[in-house]
Design a protein around this motif. Sequence first.
Motif, short mmCIF file in Angstrom:
data_model
loop_
_atom_site.label_atom_id
_atom_site.label_comp_id
_atom_site.label_asym_id
_atom_site.label_seq_id
_atom_site.Cartn_x
_atom_site.Cartn_y
_atom_site.Cartn_z
N ARG A 1 0.84 -1.19 0.00
CA ARG A 1 0.00 0.00 0.00
C ARG A 1 0.87 1.24 0.00
O ARG A 1 1.79 1.38 0.82
N ILE A 2 0.62 2.15 -0.94
CA ILE A 2 1.30 3.44 -0.99
C ILE A 2 0.24 4.52 -0.77
O ILE A 2 -0.66 4.69 -1.61
N ASP A 3 0.32 5.22 0.36
CA ASP A 3 -0.67 6.23 0.72
C ASP A 3 -0.02 7.61 0.68
O ASP A 3 1.04 7.84 1.28
N GLY A 4 -0.69 8.55 -0.01
CA GLY A 4 -0.20 9.92 -0.07
C GLY A 4 -0.93 10.80 0.93
O GLY A 4 -2.15 10.72 1.07
N HIS A 5 -0.16 11.67 1.65
CA HIS A 5 -0.73 12.59 2.64
C HIS A 5 -0.11 13.97 2.44
O HIS A 5 1.06 14.10 2.05
N THR A 6 -0.92 15.01 2.72
CA THR A 6 -0.44 16.39 2.63
C THR A 6 -0.64 17.07 3.98
O THR A 6 -1.23 16.50 4.89
N ARG B 1 0.42 -6.14 -7.39
CA ARG B 1 0.76 -6.22 -5.97
C ARG B 1 0.87 -4.84 -5.33
O ARG B 1 1.35 -4.73 -4.19
N MET B 2 0.40 -3.78 -5.99
CA MET B 2 0.50 -2.45 -5.43
C MET B 2 -0.85 -1.75 -5.52
O MET B 2 -1.64 -2.01 -6.43
N VAL B 3 -1.09 -0.85 -4.58
CA VAL B 3 -2.30 -0.03 -4.58
C VAL B 3 -1.93 1.37 -4.11
O VAL B 3 -1.11 1.53 -3.21
N ALA B 4 -2.52 2.39 -4.75
CA ALA B 4 -2.24 3.78 -4.42
C ALA B 4 -3.51 4.44 -3.90
O ALA B 4 -4.61 4.19 -4.40
#
Length: 348
Positions: A272-277, A314-317
């Motif tokens: 899991r790749i999660d973006g935060h600001t 195998r990845m999720v954004a």
Amino acid sequence: MIGSRRRSRSTTNVWPGYVDALSALLMLVIFMLLVYVVSQLYLSQTLSDRDTQLARLNAQLNELSELLGLEQNKTDALEDQMASFQDDYSASLTRNDKLVNQLESTREQLMQQTAMAEARAERLASMEQSIDEKEEMSASQQAMILRLSNQIASLREQLRQIASALKLQEQMTAEKEQELEQVSRRLNTLLAERVNQLEQYQSEFFARLRDILASNENIRVVGDRFLLPSELLFASGSAELGEDGMRELDKLAKVLLAVADKIPEDVDWILRIDGHTDVVPINTPKFPSNWELSTARAVAVVRYLAAQGVPERRMVAAGFGEFFPVAEGTSPEALQKNRRIELKLTDR
């Protein structure tokens, strides 16, 4: 002479005996009715308890599936089997409902026939008073008693058949419950095995990634997640990876590929790749809000890792904008900590 005849007739009067027999039959019918009313109440309570147990079991299975996750391909078979068991159990409940309806219909018939029998008994008593001089019952009266006896015998047979059907249904329900319990145990065992396997590879992935990225003091570990500052990967207000960010992601890709080669194919893992600001708003033609910016940065990381050979499936954004901070306040330090990319190796 006349008095002698009357005394003779009085001593041979059989009406009281027939009335007693009829009263005994009526009491038997009422007793059987009470017995089956109580049986119906007990059966309804038993079925209600089993419905509650089945609902509780389904809730537990759903909760386990949500918390731990299941391998999609193998668990489909188990879910189909569970659905089949539930369909069979629903069919069993339908048959039980039919039996209950049959009991209710039989009860109503018994009540109607009891009322008819009482009315006939009253008529017979009236007839006895008016024909007390007759020595024998008429043929029609004897036929009436015979019909009542046959009806009672028929009702007894119906009740016996219903009781047998209910007993058979209880046995079938018990067997289905045992099968559901066995499936639940197998499912719990499978879930535990998958969780243990994934935890082993998570530990290895974290250990190796921590060693490689330890030289960068800005990279933090919170629980089971790696937190990379956005400044390490992107320029302010941008979703384009910089040179320093690519070098760090190259290290990550090598570790991930090395660990992924050891994970069996039947373990359904994802990165899991999660973006935060931070909370500072943004409004540009390309990024109308922090949601778009955080999502675009997570997608940029996924695309770069895919270019390095990490399987795309195998990845999720995901982009969370400013809504899940790790530091409170609006100080420069808090804002810097909240601008981040989070990495987590988990199950799907």
